[in-house]
Design a protein around this motif. Structure first.
Motif, PDB file in Angstrom:
ATOM      1  N   MET A 123       0.874  -1.374   0.032  1.00 57.87           N
ATOM      2  CA  MET A 123       0.109  -0.120  -0.144  1.00 57.87           C
ATOM      3  C   MET A 123       0.849   1.451  -0.182  1.00 57.87           C
ATOM      4  O   MET A 123       0.520   2.242  -0.526  1.00 57.87           O
ATOM      5  N   ALA A 124       2.060   1.371   0.669  1.00 56.56           N
ATOM      6  CA  ALA A 124       2.974   2.413   0.734  1.00 56.56           C
ATOM      7  C   ALA A 124       3.295   2.694  -0.461  1.00 56.56           C
ATOM      8  O   ALA A 124       3.760   3.915  -0.705  1.00 56.56           O
ATOM      9  N   ASP A 125       3.446   1.761  -1.291  1.00 64.12           N
ATOM     10  CA  ASP A 125       3.982   1.797  -2.695  1.00 64.12           C
ATOM     11  C   ASP A 125       3.140   2.074  -3.770  1.00 64.12           C
ATOM     12  O   ASP A 125       3.379   2.330  -4.993  1.00 64.12           O
ATOM     13  N   ASN A 126       1.864   2.111  -3.210  1.00 61.71           N
ATOM     14  CA  ASN A 126       0.815   2.404  -4.107  1.00 61.71           C
ATOM     15  C   ASN A 126       0.984   3.910  -4.984  1.00 61.71           C
ATOM     16  O   ASN A 126       1.199   4.921  -4.145  1.00 61.71           O
ATOM     17  N   PRO A 127       0.722   3.820  -6.257  1.00 62.58           N
ATOM     18  CA  PRO A 127       0.932   5.160  -7.145  1.00 62.58           C
ATOM     19  C   PRO A 127       0.003   6.215  -6.214  1.00 62.58           C
ATOM     20  O   PRO A 127       0.448   7.552  -6.302  1.00 62.58           O
ATOM     21  N   LEU A 128      -1.121   5.861  -5.877  1.00 65.78           N
ATOM     22  CA  LEU A 128      -2.047   7.023  -5.259  1.00 65.78           C
ATOM     23  C   LEU A 128      -1.625   7.505  -3.934  1.00 65.78           C
ATOM     24  O   LEU A 128      -1.561   8.613  -3.686  1.00 65.78           O
ATOM     25  N   ILE A 129      -0.752   6.557  -3.217  1.00 63.66           N
ATOM     26  CA  ILE A 129      -0.338   7.063  -1.913  1.00 63.66           C
ATOM     27  C   ILE A 129       0.955   7.767  -2.279  1.00 63.66           C
ATOM     28  O   ILE A 129       1.089   8.994  -1.652  1.00 63.66           O
ATOM     29  N   GLN A 130       1.828   7.724  -3.295  1.00 69.27           N
ATOM     30  CA  GLN A 130       2.830   8.282  -3.529  1.00 69.27           C
ATOM     31  C   GLN A 130       2.436   9.885  -4.227  1.00 69.27           C
ATOM     32  O   GLN A 130       2.943  10.911  -3.798  1.00 69.27           O
ATOM     33  N   GLU A 131       1.378   9.669  -4.924  1.00 65.70           N
ATOM     34  CA  GLU A 131       0.476  11.093  -5.278  1.00 65.70           C
ATOM     35  C   GLU A 131       0.132  11.894  -4.128  1.00 65.70           C
ATOM     36  O   GLU A 131       0.417  13.351  -4.295  1.00 65.70           O
ATOM     37  N   ILE A 132      -0.216  11.306  -3.089  1.00 61.94           N
ATOM     38  CA  ILE A 132      -0.811  12.140  -1.971  1.00 61.94           C
ATOM     39  C   ILE A 132       0.483  12.706  -1.217  1.00 61.94           C
ATOM     40  O   ILE A 132       0.408  14.003  -0.916  1.00 61.94           O
ATOM     41  N   GLY A 133       1.430  11.984  -1.192  1.00 59.22           N
ATOM     42  CA  GLY A 133       2.871  12.646  -0.634  1.00 59.22           C
ATOM     43  C   GLY A 133       3.398  13.815  -1.494  1.00 59.22           C
ATOM     44  O   GLY A 133       3.877  14.797  -0.864  1.00 59.22           O
TER      45      GLY A 133
END
Length: 230
Positions: free
Chosen positions: A1-11
């Protein structure tokens, strides 16, 4: 989940917020909505931070999925309330705990704070609080400044390990943007308290060098009550 592109986008979005002047209430609400859209089963979240204000000692934003966020300010109190001493936040600060998790359903269920009983009544299944301290902590007075976020889920079984990793990653980035927003709020509180709203805003906008000022029309009226001297 932490490597999820959507999580990256939020960061990445949070980093852009840190470079601007974010409204911390809107920013936190947007983060919660983005996390839910990315697959993190958030149902409730509360962001809390200490502040410098003549009336308030702390501020908090409460978010429920599908509802507008609520900002609450806590007044200075000489004596803490019983609710404070029974809260997970007090426990974490008193015992220097950076992360506290409580399963609210299943075989690992643990309800050792009154707040958790209320969350169970609301249908929540997991409670995770993470504290992110700022490097500018006031160590001399044993007062740690930073963000404390309580994340809650209503999914059966609660958060997965990947969900928790994603929340930890996002909270660190949110702390960067949050520090910017909080310092801006504190600066505004201070200048408005000691200079007044109009003059304070002028100072924050750059009118700070000697000789800066504005002209205004005013009436000076000196008066006394009839026979007050006698």
């Amino acid at each position: 989940m932490a490597d999820n592109p959507l999580i990256q986008e939020i960061g990445e979005w949070l980093i852009s917020q840190a470079l601007a002047e974010p409204n911390i209430v809107d920013m936190f609400s947007t983060v919660c909505e983005k996390l839910y859209a990315a697959g993190v089963p958030l149902a409730r979240a509360r962001l809390t931070w200490p502040t410098l204000h003549p009336l308030f000692q702390a501020e908090t934003v409460l978010w429920y999925r599908g509802q507008p966020p609520e900002l609450e300010q806590f007044r200075h109190q000489g004596d803490k309330t019983e609710d404070w001493y029974k809260s997970p936040m007090y426990y974490m600060l008193e015992h220097d705990v950076d992360m506290l998790r409580r399963h609210l359903d299943g075989p690992n269920k643990l309800v050792d704070f009154e707040l958790l009983e209320e969350l169970i009544e609301r249908g929540l299944t997991d409670y995770l609080t993470i504290r992110t301290a700022f490097e500018s902590a006031d160590q001399e007075n044993n007062h740690v400044y930073g963000l404390l976020v309580a994340w809650s889920s209503d999914r059966p079984g609660g958060f997965s390990d990947d969900d928790i990793a994603a929340l930890q990653k996002i909270q660190r980035r949110m702390a960067v943007a949050g520090k910017t927003a909080i310092q801006s709020r504190i600066a505004g509180n201070i200048v408005e308290t000691y200079l007044g709203r109009q003059a304070g805003r002028q100072v924050l906008n750059g009118a700070i060098k000697r000789g800066d000022g504005t002209e205004t029309q005013a009436v000076v009226w000196l008066s006394d009550l009839r026979d007050s001297t006698a």
